[in-house]
Design a protein around this motif. Structure first.
Motif, short mmCIF file in Angstrom:
data_model
loop_
_atom_site.label_atom_id
_atom_site.label_comp_id
_atom_site.label_asym_id
_atom_site.label_seq_id
_atom_site.Cartn_x
_atom_site.Cartn_y
_atom_site.Cartn_z
N ALA A 97 1.77 16.41 3.46
CA ALA A 97 2.32 15.89 4.71
C ALA A 97 1.53 14.71 5.27
CB ALA A 97 2.42 17.00 5.75
N ALA A 98 0.21 14.78 5.26
CA ALA A 98 -0.60 13.71 5.86
C ALA A 98 -0.41 12.38 5.15
CB ALA A 98 -2.07 14.13 5.91
N PRO A 99 -0.57 12.31 3.82
CA PRO A 99 -0.35 11.01 3.18
C PRO A 99 1.11 10.56 3.23
CG PRO A 99 -0.94 12.67 1.53
CD PRO A 99 -1.09 13.30 2.87
N LEU A 100 2.03 11.50 3.26
CA LEU A 100 3.45 11.16 3.35
C LEU A 100 3.74 10.50 4.71
CD1 LEU A 100 6.25 11.26 2.04
CD2 LEU A 100 6.53 13.53 3.06
N ALA A 101 3.21 11.08 5.77
CA ALA A 101 3.40 10.50 7.11
C ALA A 101 2.82 9.08 7.16
CB ALA A 101 2.76 11.39 8.17
N ARG A 102 1.62 8.90 6.61
CA ARG A 102 1.02 7.56 6.57
C ARG A 102 1.88 6.59 5.76
NH1 ARG A 102 -3.66 10.63 6.08
NH2 ARG A 102 -3.70 10.39 3.81
N ARG A 103 2.33 7.05 4.60
CA ARG A 103 3.15 6.19 3.73
C ARG A 103 4.43 5.75 4.41
NH1 ARG A 103 6.63 3.80 1.97
NH2 ARG A 103 7.37 3.51 -0.16
N LEU A 104 5.05 6.64 5.19
CA LEU A 104 6.32 6.33 5.86
C LEU A 104 6.13 5.71 7.24
CD1 LEU A 104 8.27 9.58 4.91
CD2 LEU A 104 8.55 7.29 3.91
N GLY A 105 4.88 5.67 7.71
CA GLY A 105 4.63 5.12 9.03
C GLY A 105 5.15 6.00 10.16
N VAL A 161 1.24 15.47 -7.01
CA VAL A 161 2.58 15.12 -6.54
C VAL A 161 2.70 13.60 -6.48
CG1 VAL A 161 4.16 15.26 -4.57
CG2 VAL A 161 2.79 17.25 -5.20
N ASN A 162 3.83 13.09 -6.97
CA ASN A 162 4.07 11.66 -6.92
C ASN A 162 4.59 11.31 -5.52
OD1 ASN A 162 5.25 9.05 -7.05
ND2 ASN A 162 5.46 9.25 -9.27
N LEU A 163 3.70 10.80 -4.67
CA LEU A 163 4.02 10.49 -3.28
C LEU A 163 5.14 9.45 -3.18
CD1 LEU A 163 3.20 11.00 -0.32
CD2 LEU A 163 1.62 9.08 -0.55
N GLU A 164 5.14 8.48 -4.06
CA GLU A 164 6.16 7.43 -4.02
C GLU A 164 7.55 8.00 -4.30
OE1 GLU A 164 5.99 4.34 -2.82
OE2 GLU A 164 3.97 4.98 -2.28
N GLU A 165 7.65 8.96 -5.20
CA GLU A 165 8.96 9.58 -5.47
C GLU A 165 9.45 10.36 -4.27
OE1 GLU A 165 8.85 11.95 -9.02
OE2 GLU A 165 8.53 10.22 -10.32
N VAL A 166 8.55 11.07 -3.60
CA VAL A 166 8.92 11.83 -2.41
C VAL A 166 9.36 10.87 -1.30
CG1 VAL A 166 8.13 13.45 -0.62
CG2 VAL A 166 7.41 13.76 -3.01
N ALA A 167 8.59 9.80 -1.10
CA ALA A 167 8.93 8.81 -0.07
C ALA A 167 10.27 8.15 -0.37
CB ALA A 167 7.83 7.76 0.04
N LEU A 172 14.30 18.50 -0.78
CA LEU A 172 13.62 18.09 -2.00
C LEU A 172 12.60 19.17 -2.31
CD1 LEU A 172 13.02 16.05 -4.26
CD2 LEU A 172 11.32 15.01 -2.70
N ASP A 173 12.79 19.86 -3.43
CA ASP A 173 11.88 20.92 -3.86
C ASP A 173 10.78 20.26 -4.69
OD1 ASP A 173 10.86 23.30 -5.29
OD2 ASP A 173 12.63 24.26 -4.40
N VAL A 174 9.53 20.37 -4.23
CA VAL A 174 8.42 19.68 -4.86
C VAL A 174 7.45 20.70 -5.46
CG1 VAL A 174 6.47 18.11 -4.48
CG2 VAL A 174 8.61 17.77 -3.23
N ASP A 175 7.15 20.54 -6.74
CA ASP A 175 6.16 21.38 -7.40
C ASP A 175 4.78 20.85 -7.00
OD1 ASP A 175 4.40 22.73 -9.04
OD2 ASP A 175 5.43 22.22 -10.91
#
Length: 176
Positions: free
Chosen positions: A19-27, A157-163, A149-152
């Motif tokens: 969650a933390a890097p995802l939030a940063r990645r998405l702003g 985890v590939n953050l770019e794919e999730v974003a 999105l079900d993430v293993d």
């Protein structure tokens, strides 16, 4: 219309790690139930018995109250199927769920390892019984109230794919 990214999964499944890097990645702002509970525990201190559950419920209420003030956010919590659908439906926007999944033995190990680094008010006294209860309640699967999105999370985890999934499903190129 707002957008809320719900990062969900059993305790120890890797929600906060994602969650933390995802939030940063998405702003987007990150609203984490555990961060709120940590602040409450630092202020009020841990106590025996029902206290940790009271603080947990207060932390969830605070998380939703803060989210209501945001038009977009990443929400990081273990969302109960019993309560979360009604609470999340009150948010003024669309929901996307990122469900963090890993083998139960991995989640148990991670949960036990991080216990030494956290306030004791987070501890689940009987972890095996808790995991069995969460499975029986159906909390070991996505909420299913929005696109998922079900993430293993048992490995990297590939953050770019999730974003990219979020950007595509939100219909917003303003993210990231």
């Amino acid at each position: 219309m707002g957008l809320y990214i719900v990062v969900n999964g059993l305790p120890g499944s890797g929600k906060s790690t994602l969650a933390a890097p995802l939030a940063r990645r998405l702003g987007l702002p990150l609203i984490s139930k555990d961060t709120i509970k940590d602040a409450f525990l630092a202020e009020f201190g841990p106590r025996a018995g029902e206290w940790t559950k009271v603080l947990g419920r207060a932390s969830i209420a605070a998380m939703y109250a803060v989210a209501m003030e945001c038009d977009r956010a990443v929400l990081d919590s273990f969302f109960s199927r019993q309560y979360a659908p009604a609470d999340l439906s009150k948010l003024p926007g669309d929901l996307l769920e990122i469900y963090c999944r890993c083998p139960l033995d991995v989640a148990r190990r991670r949960y036990a390892e991080r216990s030494s680094r956290r306030h004791e008010g987070h501890d689940e006294p009987d972890l095996d019984a808790a995991f069995l209860r969460w499975q029986a309640d159906g909390d070991d699967r996505p909420l299913g109230i929005s696109p998922v999105l079900d993430v293993d999370t048992s490995g990297r985890v590939n953050l770019e794919e999730v974003a990219e999934w979020i950007i595509t499903h939100s219909g917003s190129r303003r993210l990231g």
